[in-house]
Write an enzyme that holds these catalytic residues in place. Structure first.
Site, PDB file in Angstrom:
ATOM      1  CB  THR A 191      -0.947  -0.008   1.223  1.00  0.00           C
ATOM      2  OG1 THR A 191      -1.742  -1.196   1.156  1.00  0.00           O
ATOM      3  CG2 THR A 191      -1.849   1.207   1.246  1.00  0.00           C
TER       4      THR A 191
ATOM      5  CB  ALA B 178       7.565  -9.210   2.858  1.00  0.00           C
ATOM      6  CG  HIS B 179       1.614  -9.777   3.620  1.00  0.00           C
ATOM      7  ND1 HIS B 179       0.311 -10.160   3.495  1.00  0.00           N
ATOM      8  CD2 HIS B 179       1.649  -8.474   3.262  1.00  0.00           C
ATOM      9  CE1 HIS B 179      -0.412  -9.120   3.092  1.00  0.00           C
ATOM     10  NE2 HIS B 179       0.373  -8.095   2.939  1.00  0.00           N
TER      11      HIS B 179
ATOM     12  CB  CYS C  61      -8.218  -5.903   2.698  1.00  0.00           C
ATOM     13  SG  CYS C  61      -7.023  -6.589   1.574  1.00  0.00           S
TER      14      CYS C  61
HETATM   15  N1  PLP Z   1      -2.081  -4.918  -4.056  1.00  0.00           N
HETATM   16  C1  PLP Z   1      -2.516  -6.188  -4.163  1.00  0.00           C
HETATM   17  C2  PLP Z   1      -2.774  -6.761  -5.524  1.00  0.00           C
HETATM   18  C3  PLP Z   1      -2.737  -6.956  -3.005  1.00  0.00           C
HETATM   19  O1  PLP Z   1      -3.174  -8.212  -3.113  1.00  0.00           O
HETATM   20  C4  PLP Z   1      -2.484  -6.364  -1.744  1.00  0.00           C
HETATM   21  C5  PLP Z   1      -2.739  -7.104  -0.481  1.00  0.00           C
HETATM   22  O2  PLP Z   1      -3.501  -8.039  -0.416  1.00  0.00           O
HETATM   23  C6  PLP Z   1      -2.022  -5.037  -1.701  1.00  0.00           C
HETATM   24  C7  PLP Z   1      -1.834  -4.353  -2.874  1.00  0.00           C
HETATM   25  C8  PLP Z   1      -1.728  -4.351  -0.385  1.00  0.00           C
HETATM   26  O3  PLP Z   1      -0.593  -4.922   0.185  1.00  0.00           O
HETATM   27  P1  PLP Z   1      -0.129  -4.587   1.676  1.00  0.00           P
HETATM   28  O4  PLP Z   1      -1.045  -5.370   2.555  1.00  0.00           O
HETATM   29  O5  PLP Z   1       1.281  -5.087   1.752  1.00  0.00           O
HETATM   30  O6  PLP Z   1      -0.221  -3.125   1.878  1.00  0.00           O
END
Ligand code: PLP
Length: 393
Positions: free
Chosen positions: A71, A202-203, A332
């Site tokens: 993000t 990373a996750h 999310c």
């Molecule tokens: N973009 C995509 C395609 C994702 O799948 C995700 C998380 O699921 C994100 C962005 C956001 O990642 P983060 O949780 O590391 O901010």
């Protein structure tokens, strides 16, 4: 333990990630900006991790900026680029099927007071893939930047972004891709593409949560979100050393795993057998995004006329060993009763979008989990369909 088929599957940290992070917390906890030996030892671990993440995507280490996750990488890429957009260029080309990290930011930039941007959505094919030729046709003199995902988090659809990036380069338009779902699961080589900016996390590859990276092409102008001397002045603030080191270990492991293409094929055929078994047992079920190239780890299945939420609950309430963790739409935003805006934008009818579940595997998923998962899904769908019929009847 439930059978892990939601997108948490890829967020389980590897034992070697936990070990490296624990070591950083317990022993090598010094500030990497300190001049003394202990600080420099921490600095060295950060730089080794940077090299590992860079290698995973075919980049030079200096091109990697560590962030708090995809993000933040996305915000840095988009806001940092638009800060230098000329007055005459006020259009952002993106898509309606982006993760909310991109979608909500673009929505905000389009609705803010004062100096809003115009947001234009890339056309999609019938399978929900971004249409490269029709997207290139949108690239006129008003475009300030293009931000398109590489692979979709809900359907696994992989987009053909190469020709779009190439067309952007020819026209001098900065190109960013949200490659969060792609990096670590599929081979990525930014050096072989006209890539300006790439976000990842990373996750999504068995690394820790709360750490990500942004690839920045050398000499690209980018304004920092947080001013400060760290990360070559592209991201101020003391580095999350344990997280970054864990990311480096996860990236090394993902690169080694990607070296054997047979593993991806094995998992894709496991996913295909999951789909076949479910579609063969549940009349009316269909795969969203079918027909497009897809990531090996994701399937999104509609079970009309059922609703996703009761089905998710039923799946997770099965006894130990049979319960299945899955998700509806973007994980999310689960908890929301609205159908996934991504599926609606792909043209999935509302009734099917309401009853769609997303199942994700990781490279640790085992065949027996898929077999047991099929049994649970089929039984729960049948049970819910029976109770829906008796209520309606
Ligand atoms: N973009 C995509 C395609 C994702 O799948 C995700 C998380 O699921 C994100 C962005 C956001 O990642 P983060 O949780 O590391 O901010």
């Amino acid at each position: 333990m439930p059978i892990e088929l939601d997108n948490n599957a890829t967020t389980k940290p590897l034992p070697e990630v936990i070990e490296a992070m624990t070591e950083m917390l317990e022993r090598a906890w010094h500030n990497p900006s300190s001049m003394h030996r202990s600080g420099q030892a921490a600095r060295q671990r950060v730089e080794l991790a940077r090299a590992s993440v860079a290698r995973l995507i075919g980049a030079r280490a200096k091109s990697i900026v560590f962030t708090s996750g995809a993000t933040e990488s996305i915000h840095l890429a988009i806001r940092g680029t638009l800060a230098f957009a000329p007055e005459s260029r006020r259009t952002i080309v993106t898509s309606a099927i982006e993760h909310e990290a991109v979608r909500d930011l673009c929505g905000h930039l389009a609705s803010r007071k004062g100096d809003p941007f115009r947001v234009v959505h890339a056309p999609l094919t019938a399978s929900g893939a971004i249409d490269p030729a029709r997207t290139v046709a949108l690239l006129d003199d008003s475009v300030a930047m293009v931000s398109l995902q590489w692979a979709n988090n809900e359907t696994g659809v992989i987009h053909e972004i190469g020709p779009i990036a190439e067309a952007c380069r020819e026209r001098g338009i900065p190109f960013h891709t949200d490659a969060t779902q792609m990096v670590g699961k599929m081979p990525v080589d930014v050096g072989a593409m006209a890539m300006d900016l790439l976000s990842c996390s990373a996750h999504k590859m068995h690394g820790p949560k709360g750490v990500g990276a942004l690839y920045v092409r050398p000499r690209l102008r980018l304004e920092a979100l947080f001013q400060g001397p760290h990360e070559l002045e592209r991201r101020g603030g003391t580095e999350n050393v344990p997280g970054i080191v864990g990311f480096g270990v996860a990236a090394e492991s993902a690169a080694a795993w990607l070296g054997d293409g047979g593993e991806r094929e094995r998992l894709a055929s496991l996913r295909d057998s999951f789909e076949r078994a479910i579609l063969g047992s549940i009349p009316g079920a269909s795969v969203n995004g079918n027909g497009a190239e897809r990531l090996w780890n994701t399937t999104n299945i509609a079970f009309p006329p059922l609703e996703a939420e009761p089905l998710l609950m039923l799946l997770s309430e099965r006894p130990e060993g049979e319960a299945v963790n899955a998700s509806a739409g973007a994980a999310c935003s689960s908890g929301s009763l609205d159908p996934s805006p991504v599926l609606l934008a792909m043209g999935v009818p509302e009734r099917e979008a309401h009853g769609s579940l997303r199942f994700s595997m990781s490279r640790l998923t085992e065949e027996r989990e898929i077999e047991a998962g099929v049994g649970t899904v089929v039984e729960c769908v049948r049970r819910l369909a029976r109770s829906a019929t008796s209520v309606i009847g």
